[in-house]
Scaffold this motif. Structure first.
Motif, short mmCIF file in Angstrom:
data_model
loop_
_atom_site.label_atom_id
_atom_site.label_comp_id
_atom_site.label_asym_id
_atom_site.label_seq_id
_atom_site.Cartn_x
_atom_site.Cartn_y
_atom_site.Cartn_z
N GLN A 1 0.83 -1.22 0.00
CA GLN A 1 0.00 0.00 0.00
C GLN A 1 0.85 1.26 0.00
O GLN A 1 0.54 2.24 -0.68
CB GLN A 1 -0.94 -0.01 1.21
CG GLN A 1 -2.02 -1.09 1.11
CD GLN A 1 -2.87 -1.21 2.36
OE1 GLN A 1 -2.45 -0.84 3.45
NE2 GLN A 1 -4.08 -1.77 2.20
N VAL A 2 1.94 1.24 0.76
CA VAL A 2 2.85 2.40 0.79
C VAL A 2 3.39 2.65 -0.62
O VAL A 2 3.40 3.79 -1.11
CB VAL A 2 4.00 2.16 1.78
CG1 VAL A 2 5.13 3.18 1.57
CG2 VAL A 2 3.49 2.23 3.22
N LEU A 3 3.82 1.59 -1.30
CA LEU A 3 4.37 1.75 -2.66
C LEU A 3 3.30 2.27 -3.63
O LEU A 3 3.58 3.14 -4.46
CB LEU A 3 4.91 0.41 -3.16
CG LEU A 3 6.24 -0.04 -2.54
CD1 LEU A 3 6.49 -1.52 -2.82
CD2 LEU A 3 7.40 0.80 -3.06
N MET A 4 2.08 1.74 -3.52
CA MET A 4 1.03 2.13 -4.46
C MET A 4 0.59 3.57 -4.27
O MET A 4 0.01 4.17 -5.17
CB MET A 4 -0.18 1.20 -4.32
CG MET A 4 0.09 -0.22 -4.81
SD MET A 4 0.41 -0.35 -6.60
CE MET A 4 -1.27 -0.44 -7.25
N GLU A 5 0.85 4.12 -3.08
CA GLU A 5 0.45 5.50 -2.84
C GLU A 5 1.49 6.49 -3.34
O GLU A 5 1.21 7.69 -3.43
CB GLU A 5 0.22 5.72 -1.33
CG GLU A 5 -1.18 5.24 -0.91
CD GLU A 5 -1.28 5.00 0.58
OE1 GLU A 5 -0.41 5.51 1.33
OE2 GLU A 5 -2.22 4.30 0.98
N LEU A 6 2.68 6.01 -3.68
CA LEU A 6 3.75 6.91 -4.12
C LEU A 6 3.63 7.19 -5.61
O LEU A 6 3.30 6.30 -6.39
CB LEU A 6 5.12 6.29 -3.84
CG LEU A 6 5.48 6.12 -2.37
CD1 LEU A 6 6.79 5.34 -2.26
CD2 LEU A 6 5.62 7.47 -1.69
N GLU A 7 3.94 8.42 -5.98
CA GLU A 7 3.91 8.74 -7.41
C GLU A 7 5.08 8.05 -8.11
O GLU A 7 4.92 7.51 -9.21
CB GLU A 7 3.99 10.26 -7.59
CG GLU A 7 3.50 10.70 -8.95
CD GLU A 7 3.48 12.21 -9.05
OE1 GLU A 7 3.52 12.72 -10.17
OE2 GLU A 7 3.44 12.88 -7.99
N ASN A 8 6.24 8.07 -7.48
CA ASN A 8 7.41 7.39 -8.04
C ASN A 8 7.91 6.36 -7.03
O ASN A 8 8.86 6.62 -6.29
CB ASN A 8 8.51 8.40 -8.35
CG ASN A 8 8.09 9.36 -9.43
OD1 ASN A 8 7.71 8.96 -10.51
ND2 ASN A 8 8.15 10.65 -9.12
N ALA B 1 3.01 -7.10 -7.78
CA ALA B 1 1.78 -6.45 -7.30
C ALA B 1 1.76 -4.97 -7.67
O ALA B 1 0.72 -4.42 -8.01
CB ALA B 1 1.65 -6.64 -5.79
N CYS B 2 2.91 -4.33 -7.61
CA CYS B 2 2.98 -2.88 -7.85
C CYS B 2 3.31 -2.54 -9.30
O CYS B 2 3.22 -1.37 -9.69
CB CYS B 2 4.03 -2.23 -6.95
SG CYS B 2 3.72 -2.50 -5.19
N GLY B 3 3.69 -3.52 -10.09
CA GLY B 3 4.07 -3.23 -11.47
C GLY B 3 5.33 -2.38 -11.56
O GLY B 3 5.43 -1.49 -12.39
N ILE B 4 6.29 -2.65 -10.68
CA ILE B 4 7.54 -1.87 -10.67
C ILE B 4 8.74 -2.82 -10.66
O ILE B 4 8.57 -4.03 -10.53
CB ILE B 4 7.64 -0.95 -9.43
CG1 ILE B 4 7.59 -1.79 -8.14
CG2 ILE B 4 6.49 0.06 -9.43
CD1 ILE B 4 7.78 -0.96 -6.89
#
Lengths: 247, 247
Positions: A117-124, A156-159
């Protein structure tokens, strides 16, 4: 593979993986791998430069070196390259504030989900992984390593995660620099065919795989990585090195 | 995109994703998405065939249908395609004995590590994943889905999972067969651009993405999948379908 002399004559520096090469971790700290205490001592008495190059991120360098000393190894903190201090430098340099996921208690669903969730909330979003090992060996058996959790969050984050530690070229280069040896004069000894052997070779070093730790016979037919040599254990690697290096 | 009439005129059957389309799960069971209860009722009164096609694997079909009914939906177990019954068929057909990892308590490090060890001990490891979603939406926010854990075990074991559920073609085909409708006469409505939309399209169906549930604006510029249409919610999709289908 070329004859040992041809491969080892020009070696001036040796990078040693720790877990699975020096010792197998486990309940009560772990046990030294047969012959490794003496092998490290012989290497350090030789003209070869020696540095420990680990992806250990569950223990601080101080804890790790304390454990190795209790197991009989003569090593000091200054001889160890580990990913956590390297990651700290990156965080400071880029002004990043970390959300930490620490093995193994940290890899609960709740903690993984929070990190997601922390990662998904970040723009980068920036995901830094200390190593990307698939598994490691403890005395009780093979254990899932941080790379599996890195892949879970990447998917999950696509990164794509930034790996700090082996097989990252920056990490090997920094270890070589500490040792004062050029890549073509250095050899890595590890139990991980991809992270230790493949990573070191991509930096221009040679690399031997030991048949201890997480080694599995199928590693010798790995589809992408072939070691410069396979040895039964660190003791055999050191025998060969000391026998064939230029005097 | 072609005009709606051109796309929707030949549709005879509708596959509906459940979570994120009918309702958002969460504490206390979840809440219906505005307009969805009426939209499902209108679809079922229409000449269109309707089937629910879910990757839900945390609840049995009975529990899921019980929840949907409490939320006001008029649905029955026989209308639901879900991956767990499909996986049971595979296990029986191949004589496999499963080691189960159940979300979410099951995704502790200890349980993941045990599953990893079980797989590594098998000569021909079989990893079956019920869906491969990256995340789903609960009322409290985005939640890590089973696909992340599938990727973790795939990476650690060096194997590829068999996905049962969306986007597996077998799963869509079986749902179409239950509905008695050919792929080119069917449309999927879902919130997952890859598993719902991409999966259905690869089977020859059309697919709409709703802007509810796990939908994120970036989905409309997905590098690999483009929906046949994007709608604000199920109610808008049903409006369009009932307006443009052949009488």
């Amino acid at each position: 593979m070329a004859a040992w002399r041809e491969r080892l004559a020009g070696v001036r520096g040796v990078l040693l993986d720790i877990s699975g090469v020096l010792y197998d971790g486990g309940a009560g700290g772990g046990v030294p791998i047969a012959g490794s205490v003496e092998a490290v001592a012989r290497l350090k008495r030789s003209p070869l430069k020696v540095r420990l190059c680990t992806n250990e991120s569950q223990k601080s360098r101080r804890e790790l070196v304390g454990l190795l000393r209790r197991l009989g190894f003569s090593v000091s903190e200054g001889e160890v390259s580990a990913p956590a201090p390297a990651a700290c430098q990156i965080l400071r340099a880029r002004g990043l504030r970390p959300h930490l996921l620490i093995h193994e208690e940290g890899f609960s669903f709740q903690n993984m989900n929070k990190a997601f969730q922390v990662l998904m909330e970040l723009e980068n979003p920036v995901l830094i992984s200390l190593g990307k090992g698939r598994y490691y060996k403890e005395t009780s058996g093979l254990m899932l390593d941080v790379g599996a959790y890195m892949k879970a969050l990447e998917y999950a984050c696509g990164i794509e995660a930034e790996v700090v530690g082996k097989p990252s070229p920056e990490f090997f280069k920094s270890a070589l620099q500490e040792m004062g040896v050029e890549a073509h004069q250095a050899i890595m000894i590890g139990d991980d065919i991809v992270c230790d052997v493949g990573g070191a070779q991509r930096c221009g070093m040679q690399a031997l795989q030991v048949r201890t730790g997480k080694f599995r016979p199928s590693d010798e037919q790995h589809p992408e990585v072939q070691a410069n040599g396979y040895v039964d254990n660190l003791a055999e690697a050191v025998d060969l090195l000391l026998q064939h290096m230029d005097a």
